[in-house]
Design a protein around this motif. Structure first.
Motif, PDB file in Angstrom:
ATOM      1  N   ASP A 945       0.864  -1.175   0.000  1.00 18.23           N
ATOM      2  CA  ASP A 945       0.000   0.000   0.000  1.00 18.23           C
ATOM      3  C   ASP A 945       0.903   1.227   0.000  1.00 18.23           C
ATOM      4  O   ASP A 945       1.744   1.388   0.883  1.00 18.23           O
ATOM      5  N   GLU A 946       0.746   2.089  -0.986  1.00 15.72           N
ATOM      6  CA  GLU A 946       1.655   3.215  -1.158  1.00 15.72           C
ATOM      7  C   GLU A 946       1.056   4.544  -0.723  1.00 15.72           C
ATOM      8  O   GLU A 946       1.647   5.606  -0.955  1.00 15.72           O
ATOM      9  N   ASN A 947      -0.094   4.510  -0.078  1.00 18.41           N
ATOM     10  CA  ASN A 947      -0.708   5.753   0.386  1.00 18.41           C
ATOM     11  C   ASN A 947       0.042   6.304   1.597  1.00 18.41           C
ATOM     12  O   ASN A 947       0.397   5.561   2.522  1.00 18.41           O
ATOM     13  N   ALA A 948       0.248   7.587   1.592  1.00 15.96           N
ATOM     14  CA  ALA A 948       0.958   8.229   2.696  1.00 15.96           C
ATOM     15  C   ALA A 948       0.065   8.319   3.929  1.00 15.96           C
ATOM     16  O   ALA A 948      -1.159   8.164   3.852  1.00 15.96           O
ATOM     17  N   LEU A 949       0.696   8.580   5.065  1.00 12.32           N
ATOM     18  CA  LEU A 949      -0.031   8.886   6.292  1.00 12.32           C
ATOM     19  C   LEU A 949      -0.225  10.397   6.339  1.00 12.32           C
ATOM     20  O   LEU A 949       0.754  11.151   6.434  1.00 12.32           O
ATOM     21  N   GLY A 950      -1.464  10.815   6.245  1.00  7.80           N
ATOM     22  CA  GLY A 950      -1.745  12.240   6.204  1.00  7.80           C
ATOM     23  C   GLY A 950      -1.616  12.884   7.571  1.00  7.80           C
ATOM     24  O   GLY A 950      -0.545  13.353   7.961  1.00  7.80           O
ATOM     25  N   THR A 951      -2.693  12.897   8.334  1.00 10.79           N
ATOM     26  CA  THR A 951      -2.706  13.593   9.624  1.00 10.79           C
ATOM     27  C   THR A 951      -2.892  12.620  10.765  1.00 10.79           C
ATOM     28  O   THR A 951      -3.765  11.752  10.727  1.00 10.79           O
ATOM     29  N   VAL A 952      -2.048  12.774  11.775  1.00  9.43           N
ATOM     30  CA  VAL A 952      -2.236  12.096  13.049  1.00  9.43           C
ATOM     31  C   VAL A 952      -2.831  13.133  14.001  1.00  9.43           C
ATOM     32  O   VAL A 952      -2.214  14.169  14.273  1.00  9.43           O
ATOM     33  N   THR A 992       6.015  10.368   4.818  1.00 11.68           N
ATOM     34  CA  THR A 992       5.603   8.979   4.545  1.00 11.68           C
ATOM     35  C   THR A 992       5.139   8.827   3.106  1.00 11.68           C
ATOM     36  O   THR A 992       4.266   7.995   2.806  1.00 11.68           O
ATOM     37  N   SER A 993       5.712   9.588   2.204  1.00 14.64           N
ATOM     38  CA  SER A 993       5.261   9.590   0.812  1.00 14.64           C
ATOM     39  C   SER A 993       5.420   8.233   0.136  1.00 14.64           C
ATOM     40  O   SER A 993       4.742   7.933  -0.845  1.00 14.64           O
ATOM     41  N   GLY A 994       6.308   7.389   0.626  1.00 16.47           N
ATOM     42  CA  GLY A 994       6.488   6.063   0.041  1.00 16.47           C
ATOM     43  C   GLY A 994       5.467   5.058   0.512  1.00 16.47           C
ATOM     44  O   GLY A 994       5.426   3.924   0.028  1.00 16.47           O
ATOM     45  N   GLY A 995       4.629   5.463   1.474  1.00 15.84           N
ATOM     46  CA  GLY A 995       3.630   4.555   2.027  1.00 15.84           C
ATOM     47  C   GLY A 995       3.657   4.579   3.540  1.00 15.84           C
ATOM     48  O   GLY A 995       4.733   4.567   4.152  1.00 15.84           O
ATOM     49  N   TRP A 997       2.730   2.327   5.680  1.00 14.33           N
ATOM     50  CA  TRP A 997       2.922   1.053   6.387  1.00 14.33           C
ATOM     51  C   TRP A 997       4.086   0.266   5.788  1.00 14.33           C
ATOM     52  O   TRP A 997       4.021  -0.949   5.668  1.00 14.33           O
ATOM     53  N   GLN A 998       5.166   0.987   5.457  1.00 21.09           N
ATOM     54  CA  GLN A 998       6.342   0.321   4.898  1.00 21.09           C
ATOM     55  C   GLN A 998       7.133  -0.431   5.962  1.00 21.09           C
ATOM     56  O   GLN A 998       7.941  -1.302   5.648  1.00 21.09           O
ATOM     57  N   GLY A 999       6.914  -0.088   7.197  1.00 22.51           N
ATOM     58  CA  GLY A 999       7.611  -0.768   8.284  1.00 22.51           C
ATOM     59  C   GLY A 999       7.285  -0.102   9.598  1.00 22.51           C
ATOM     60  O   GLY A 999       6.516   0.866   9.672  1.00 22.51           O
ATOM     61  N   HIS A1000       7.865  -0.608  10.660  1.00 20.17           N
ATOM     62  CA  HIS A1000       7.611  -0.084  12.003  1.00 20.17           C
ATOM     63  C   HIS A1000       8.054   1.368  12.087  1.00 20.17           C
ATOM     64  O   HIS A1000       9.075   1.758  11.537  1.00 20.17           O
ATOM     65  N   TRP A1001       7.279   2.191  12.796  1.00 20.75           N
ATOM     66  CA  TRP A1001       7.707   3.564  13.035  1.00 20.75           C
ATOM     67  C   TRP A1001       7.234   4.039  14.408  1.00 20.75           C
ATOM     68  O   TRP A1001       6.301   3.480  14.991  1.00 20.75           O
ATOM     69  N   THR A1002       7.921   5.063  14.884  1.00 25.07           N
ATOM     70  CA  THR A1002       7.589   5.687  16.165  1.00 25.07           C
ATOM     71  C   THR A1002       7.455   7.191  15.963  1.00 25.07           C
ATOM     72  O   THR A1002       8.350   7.837  15.411  1.00 25.07           O
ATOM     73  N   LEU A1003       6.329   7.719  16.403  1.00 26.06           N
ATOM     74  CA  LEU A1003       6.085   9.159  16.381  1.00 26.06           C
ATOM     75  C   LEU A1003       6.126   9.652  17.822  1.00 26.06           C
ATOM     76  O   LEU A1003       5.434   9.114  18.690  1.00 26.06           O
ATOM     77  N   SER A1004       6.941  10.653  18.059  1.00 22.07           N
ATOM     78  CA  SER A1004       7.136  11.119  19.427  1.00 22.07           C
ATOM     79  C   SER A1004       6.868  12.611  19.528  1.00 22.07           C
ATOM     80  O   SER A1004       7.124  13.367  18.586  1.00 22.07           O
TER      81      SER A1004
END
Length: 1006
Positions: A945-952, A992-995, A997-1004
């Protein structure tokens, strides 16, 4: 669709005026006059006049339900019961022989002398008790025991473990049984003091219940969620327009029993009465400060498909069935989520995973006249910018109401390519209705040939009469035959018809109707009469002979005074005529039958259940219709809808190999959810039907059919802008979301009123953004048996004030919906559960914490066009920017709503796949966890899935430090913190323009 009480009244008048000297019997309706030429399906037949079946053809014997009959014999007073002997224990349970304890009573059937008892501890959480006649043989036609291949029976696990359920029995004064929860000593089921009555057409058994019990389920009927203690719950599939408290389309002999216990400061435990529960739930009275509560739930399923009724009385439950066996299965829970999972996983099967597009908005109407109008409706939705996923058609599209055909004049095959190229090019879908009866052509008219019938007839796929001749009833097209799902060829013939028809009409899914199974006459009324085909049904159709609807919602005369006065004046003469037609006779002589030794009376059993239609053959295929294997319809009537859903599922697999079938059906049985969803049937445009949609949906959550919705804005009668606004917003939070109404009522597409259009778009914006959340809920339901729509009491099991709440509901664990359910108000009452235990709730619109108090039924602002929605603290909701269709939505950026709990934590999950495959090649499962000022996403799976993460969007945040993603700073322009609202919005499109859910991530934000 069925003809409602309104149409029935109108049809009596119409038939009286239209027919002369007609007569009927249990086996035929012999015509004596050709009445009139009538257009059917918009297409007039040219070769002859059309005979109208007399209304009397659908009149059954005058019957008085046993529960209302002062002359009825109480079997408990005259039958001897049984004695148990020859007890044998084994590793998983025990067996015994039950012998009649005295002279047979034969009160409502032929008594059975000897029964076999088998008790199985099948699993740690499941106990099965089976009582069946001994010495059964295949030739014994008096008994039909539900075969495992028709309705699977759970089997014992190899190592069931120690069960918390304990079986006990005794012989004083006759055999009784009980089931107890070991851990608490609570008696869940006890027949002590009650006899088992076991006859070939009547089985009675029962249990004592605690005072003011809480039972849910036993469907299908229009009723509040909690059943109460003064109800006769009939279970018999009926084609009828959603009457209150009567049996309707589905057969679900399962109930959930929830009991609340009170513990005082000394640890003393006692059962809490409903009077206390309701007092505290509705008055806001609080419990003593030194008191705590806990609840325990268990489930009971009677695996029996015969006509039956369940008597709920103040201190007991009594089951009465017209055949079969006592096949009880207990699920120990001890909470509702666990009971529901145990019921589905072990017994009825897990619900089907739905097509992603199925969660979009659906529009239907009985009355879309042709391809041009249908296209115009679709275009109007787009013109008003109201999302539309799927357009549906009712029986209007058929050639004279015949399945798998197109009307050559209004829906000609020549228009198919243009319409479907256009609609499919817009990523939209098409679902047609398919009825459950097949037209039998007129043998004297070669042009009336009907290939679907010819193929089914040659393969032996239709029901017969007892003498072997074809059973011929009547439905919309005229005289019809009915598929035999127990025949060797019935399913394969149906599959072939669907596959072949798809070549002509490229539908996306199927809507199954009239599957109780319905017939508009008593008995094989077409026998000897098919040379009259096509014939008109025995009642006036909507729009015919002045059948115009003047009925409007409650409150309509206030908000639409001028129109209401006009409607009232126009309908006064019709109402008077209908009142005359409905005048009841001054006295009735009821038919009462008695048992005949060695025989069954399937048409008129000696025990009369409280069936909404009275006689079992009224508006239904008669009980003596016979399947090719010799089984009578009496024994399997409640399974017809279940079986046609299975056949349709197989047919769609043939059409779309490897893809999930999309099916919505009317008649269901326990386990139908593994093939299809369900809509609530022929409701009306009344405020109370909007309310009843909530308990009906929650009941189907218990039955394992989460894909549920109702005819939004109402099917029968005219809606108005206020009711339709409120209802379109409420249904936006149901899994299946469809607006549908009847032929002669006013059109009710949401764009018909500006206020409805605006309210609809507001709610749809929320729904479509939450499609990933809803889809994940369905994945969990499909894999674990969890529920999608939830009663507040299920999610907060120890809050006694929630036991009877069915005016609010939860969508999954995280969204609280509090709709307006009455006219002329701008506020609504609602509770915020869990406040006393530290729960936090956020307003969806303002994103701020709700200032709520524990145990208070709060007043919530809800002006027209606004539906209160609240997010539960501790939740993380996956979202996606909504597009016009689900296809477009799936291409948009993702989002996350993080609603922090009081201690600053939250969690959630997201499931992603291709949205259509039965067994996706790859998928993604992302788990989210927030705490200590950071958010972690753990990604599993290989789906691309190549959709970016827009807003958290983080709610409930008091302070913000440096915002980083995987240790890299997020530019300040992408971070917006509102200290007053305590919200933090972080835009991650670029990062996150490449997608997403490309892998694990942490937002702090530490």
């Amino acid at each position: 669709m069925a003809y409602s009480a309104f149409w029935k009244a109108a049809s009596i008048l119409s038939a009286f005026l239209a027919s002369t000297n007609a007569q009927s019997s249990a086996n035929s309706a012999t015509p004596t006059a050709s009445i009139e030429t009538v257009e059917i399906g918009g297409t007039p037949t040219t070769f002859r006049s059309i005979f109208t079946i007399p209304a009397s053809a659908d009149e059954g014997a005058p019957l008085l339900p046993n529960v209302n009959d002062p002359q009825a014999i109480d079997a408990q007073n005259v039958c001897p019961g049984y004695k148990a002997s020859q007890l044998q224990k084994n590793d998983n349970g025990l067996s015994a022989v039950l012998t009649l304890a005295g002279a047979p009573c034969n009160v409502y059937g032929n008594e059975v002398d000897v029964l076999n008892l088998k008790v199985e501890y099948q699993a740690e959480n499941r106990l099965a008790i089976n009582i069946s006649p001994a010495n059964l043989s295949p030739s014994n036609s008096s008994w039909f025991i539900l075969p495992d291949d028709l309705v699977p029976r759970p089997v014992s696990e190899s190592n069931p473990g120690q069960s918390d359920l304990e079986f006990a029995w005794g012989n004083n004064p006759s055999f009784w049984l009980s089931v107890t929860r070991r851990s608490t000593g609570d008696v869940l089921f006890s027949s002590q003091g009650r006899k088992i009555v076991y006859e070939d057409q009547f089985i009675e058994f029962g249990s004592s219940l605690p005072e003011d019990y809480n039972l849910y389920g036993l469907g299908e009927r229009i009723h509040g969620l909690r059943l109460g203690n003064n109800l006769t719950a009939t279970i018999f599939a009926a084609d009828v327009g959603d009457p209150i408290d009567y049996n309707i389309y589905g057969s679900h002999p399962f109930y959930l029993d929830t009991r609340y216990f009170e513990k005082d400061g000394n640890g003393k435990r006692s059962l809490v009465k409903n009077s206390i529960i309701d007092e505290r739930g509705y008055s806001g009275k609080r419990s003593p400060s030194n008191t705590s509560y806990e609840s325990y739930s268990h489930g009971v399923y009677l695996r029996n498909a015969h006509p039956q009724e369940v008597l709920l009385r103040p201190d007991s439950i009594t089951w009465r069935t017209l055949g079969g066996s006592i096949d009880l299965i207990f699920f120990d829970g001890p909470t509702q989520p666990e009971v529901t999972k145990q019921f589905q996983v072990s017994t009825i099967g897990l619900p089907a995973m739905q097509m992603y597009w199925g969660f979009g908005y659906h529009q239907c109407r009985w009355g879309y006249a042709n391809w041009t109008e249908l296209r115009g409706i679709v275009q109007s939705f787009r013109d008003f910018d109201i999302p539309l996923e799927t357009i549906w058609v009712d029986i209007d599209y058929m050639d004279q109401y015949r399945d798998f055909t197109l009307d050559p004049h209004t829906f000609p095959p020549s228009g198919v390519k243009d319409f479907f190229d256009w609609i499919h090019g817009n990523n939209q879908h098409f679902v047609p209705i398919v009825d459950s009866a097949i037209y039998i052509p007129n043998p004297t008219n070669a042009s009336d040939a009907y290939d679907t019938y010819a193929r089914g007839n040659s393969s032996g796929s239709f029901l017969n009469n007892p003498d072997g001749s074809q059973y011929i009833g009547a439905v919309w097209p005229g005289y019809t035959v009915f598929p035999d799902w127990l025949s060797a060829s019935g399913v394969s013939w149906w599959v072939n018809e669907m596959v072949e028809w798809y070549k002509e009409v490229p539908f996306s899914g199927i809507w199954i109707d009239m599957s109780e199974v319905s017939s508009f006459c008593v008995g094989s009324c077409g026998t000897g009469n098919v040379t009259l085909n096509p014939v008109h049904p025995p009642f006036a159709l909507p729009g015919e002979a002045g059948n115009v609807i003047y009925d409007y919602p409650e409150g309509f005369n206030i908000t639409n005074a001028t129109e209401a006065a006009s409607a009232l004046a126009a309908s006064s003469s019709q109402q008077a005529a209908m009142a005359t037609a409905n005048e009841a006779p001054t006295s009735t002589v009821y038919l009462r039958t008695t048992p005949t030794p060695g025989e069954r009376n399937v048409n008129h059993p000696p025990y009369v259940i409280n069936n909404v239609q009275g006689d079992l053959a009224v508006h239904a295929v008669s009980p003596n219709a016979t399947h090719h294997n010799g089984v009578e319809e009496y024994d399997v009537h409640n399974l017809f809808g279940h079986q046609i859903l299975n056949a349709t599922y197989q047919g769609l697999l043939g059409v779309f190999p490897g893809k999930r079938p999309f099916i919505i059906g009317r008649s269901t049985f326990s386990g139908s959810g593994k093939w299809a969803g369900h809509w609530g049937g022929d409701n009306a445009s009344k405020w109370y039907y909007m309310y009843f949609s909530i308990p009906q949906a929650l009941s189907f959550s218990l039955f394992g059919i989460p894909m549920f919705g109702v005819d939004t804005c109402g099917f029968n009668g005219n809606t108005d802008y206020e009711l339709c606004s409120r209802w379109m917003q409420l249904s936006a939070f149901f899994p299946f979301y469809r607006n549908h109404n009847t032929l002669s009522a006013n059109s009710q597409e949401p764009f018909r009123w500006a206020s409805v259009a605006n309210a609809t778009k507001t709610a749809m914006q929320i729904r479509y953004s939450l499609l990933p959340y809803m889809y994940t809920l369905f994945y969990n339901a499909h894999t674990t048996g969890s529920t999608v729509m939830r009663a507040l009491a299920w999610e907060f099991p120890n809050d006694i004030q929630l036991a009877g709440v069915d005016t609010q509901f939860l969508l999954g664990p995280s969204l609280l919906i509090t709709p307006v359910l009455q006219p002329q108000v701008s506020t609504v009452k609602g509770v915020f559960p869990g406040i006393a235990e530290g729960e936090v709730w956020y307003d969806w619109y303002t994103e701020t914490k709700v200032d709520a108090q524990a145990g208070v039924n709060a007043t919530i602002d809800a002006p027209l066009g606004h539906i209160p929605v609240f997010v539960r603290g501790g939740s993380i909701l996956p979202t996606q920017e909504p597009g016009y269709t689900t296809t477009e939505s799936r291409k948009n950026p993702w989002g996350l709503i993080v609603a922090l709990s009081a201690n600053g934590e939250a969690e959630g999950e997201l499931y992603v796949d291709d949205g259509e495959s039965i067994e996706p090649a790859d998928s993604l499962f992302i788990s989210f966890k927030a705490g200590n000022k950071s958010l972690d996403a753990n990604v599993e799976g290989g789906y691309k899935d190549e959709n970016a993460l827009g807003t958290v969007n983080i709610m409930g945040i008091s302070e913000v430090g440096n915002v980083t993603l995987n240790g890299q700073g997020v530019a300040g322009g992408n971070v917006v913190f509102d200290a007053e609202k305590q919200t933090l919005k972080i835009k991650l499109n670029d990062a996150t323009s490449g997608g997403a859910w490309q892998g694990h991530w942490t937002l702090s934000w530490k």
